[in-house]
Write an enzyme that holds these catalytic residues in place. Structure first.
Site, short mmCIF file in Angstrom:
data_model
loop_
_atom_site.label_atom_id
_atom_site.label_comp_id
_atom_site.label_asym_id
_atom_site.label_seq_id
_atom_site.Cartn_x
_atom_site.Cartn_y
_atom_site.Cartn_z
N TYR A 161 -4.79 7.94 -7.08
CA TYR A 161 -3.88 6.97 -6.49
C TYR A 161 -4.35 6.56 -5.10
O TYR A 161 -4.42 5.36 -4.78
CB TYR A 161 -2.48 7.57 -6.43
CG TYR A 161 -1.45 6.72 -5.71
CD1 TYR A 161 -0.92 5.60 -6.32
CD2 TYR A 161 -1.03 7.06 -4.42
CE1 TYR A 161 0.03 4.81 -5.66
CE2 TYR A 161 -0.08 6.28 -3.77
CZ TYR A 161 0.44 5.16 -4.38
OH TYR A 161 1.37 4.39 -3.73
N LYS A 181 -5.45 2.85 -3.17
CA LYS A 181 -4.80 2.35 -1.97
C LYS A 181 -5.77 2.28 -0.78
O LYS A 181 -5.71 1.35 0.02
CB LYS A 181 -3.58 3.21 -1.62
CG LYS A 181 -2.46 3.14 -2.65
CD LYS A 181 -1.96 1.71 -2.86
CE LYS A 181 -0.71 1.68 -3.74
NZ LYS A 181 -0.22 0.30 -3.96
N SER A 186 0.85 -1.18 0.00
CA SER A 186 0.00 0.00 0.00
C SER A 186 0.89 1.24 0.00
O SER A 186 1.87 1.31 -0.74
CB SER A 186 -0.94 -0.05 1.20
OG SER A 186 -1.80 1.06 1.22
#
Length: 290
Positions: A152, A156, A138
């Site tokens: 992004y 995650k 992660s």
């Protein structure tokens, strides 16, 4: 199988960065690796050094359709899978209005859908073994979001939530889950030709200028050492205990800690307002599973 015995790993994105470093450390201690990569030729030097313990499979980490080929290769060559490392990833830079649907979907495929598919594919083998470790690479951006990298962070954040639930589901079968949350490490992540940078809209040109410059400008100056990170990850995978979440790097510890503290402060500030939304006679059980 004892923790000291050689393991078989599947690692995505193993041509460079964390994936490459983890592969080198694991191979160095006698483990076997299935490297799932877009450019198999980039692994040839490692194949030459470890011809009997490294299998390279061409794999696009955005394509769920390639998952069976990777897992089948591990079964055919080594007969088991002890550790899956979902490492492949990419930074997506741009404001919410700048990042289009295609890039957002690509980020979610890369950071959630394909890792989830790989987990599902290895789970029968790990259950049959009664052991296994899932390492989800992660980010500190999986615990708090930065302006300009929402696409992004969305991937995650999703990976973190999915994996936290997974950890509780598979623990009874002897399978562990570890979310690794690095800060800035000296990988190719910050290279301008690696980052996916959306076309700049004039509305956000000045507001996100520092973010864009900071991400690209960090290339080659990141504080984190990928080899040290890899050594930690490999040691934990072979150990008796793994944390659900492992921040890596001093910045990750500092920033994630600050995020937790800010969240607790906000929770306390609005707790009475939140409690006021229940029925007056309601009693919340302390042991409810969900």
């Amino acid at each position: 199988m004892a923790a000291s015995d050689p393991f078989t790993w599947i690692i995505t994105g193993a041509t460079r960065g964390f994936g490459r470093a983890i592969a080198e450390v694991a191979l160095g201690r006698g483990d076997s690796i299935v490297a799932a990569v877009r450019r198999p030729a980039a692994m040839q030097d490692l194949v030459d050094r470890h011809p009997h313990s490294l299998e390279v499979v061409e794999f696009d980490a955005r394509d769920v359709g390639g998952v069976p080929r990777v897992v089948d290769a591990a079964a055919a060559r080594f007969g088991r899978v002890d550790v899956l490392v979902n490492n492949a990833g990419r930074g997506y830079v741009g404001a919410a209005e700048e990042v289009g649907e295609d890039q957002l979907r690509e980020s979610l495929a890369l950071h959630l859908f394909v890792p989830a598919a790989l987990v599902r594919a290895v789970m029968p083998t790990m259950r049959a073994q009664g052991a296994g470790t899932i390492v989800q690479m992660s980010s500190q951006g999986g615990r708090f979001a930065f302006p300009g990298v929402g696409a992004y962070c969305a991937g995650k954040f999703a990976l973190e939530g999915w994996s936290e639930a997974l950890a509780g589901e598979v623990a009874p079968f002897g399978i562990r889950v570890m979310l690794v949350e690095p800060s800035r490490f000296r990988t190719a992540f910050n290279r301008k030709d690696v980052l996916a940078i959306a076309d700049v809209d004039d509305t956000y040109r000045d507001a996100l200028a520092a973010v864009r410059a900071g991400l690209v400008g960090a290339d080659g100056a990141q504080e984190g050492d990928p080899e040290k990170a890899a050594a930690i990850i490999v040691k934990l995978a072979h150990g008796d205990e793994v944390p659900l979440r492992l921040p890596l790097g001093a910045e990750a510890v500092q920033r994630i800690g600050a995020s937790y503290r800010a969240g607790l402060t906000s929770l306390a500030q609005w707790a009475d307002v939140a409690r006021g939304s229940d029925f007056a006679e309601a009693v919340v059980p302390v042991d409810r599973p969900i």
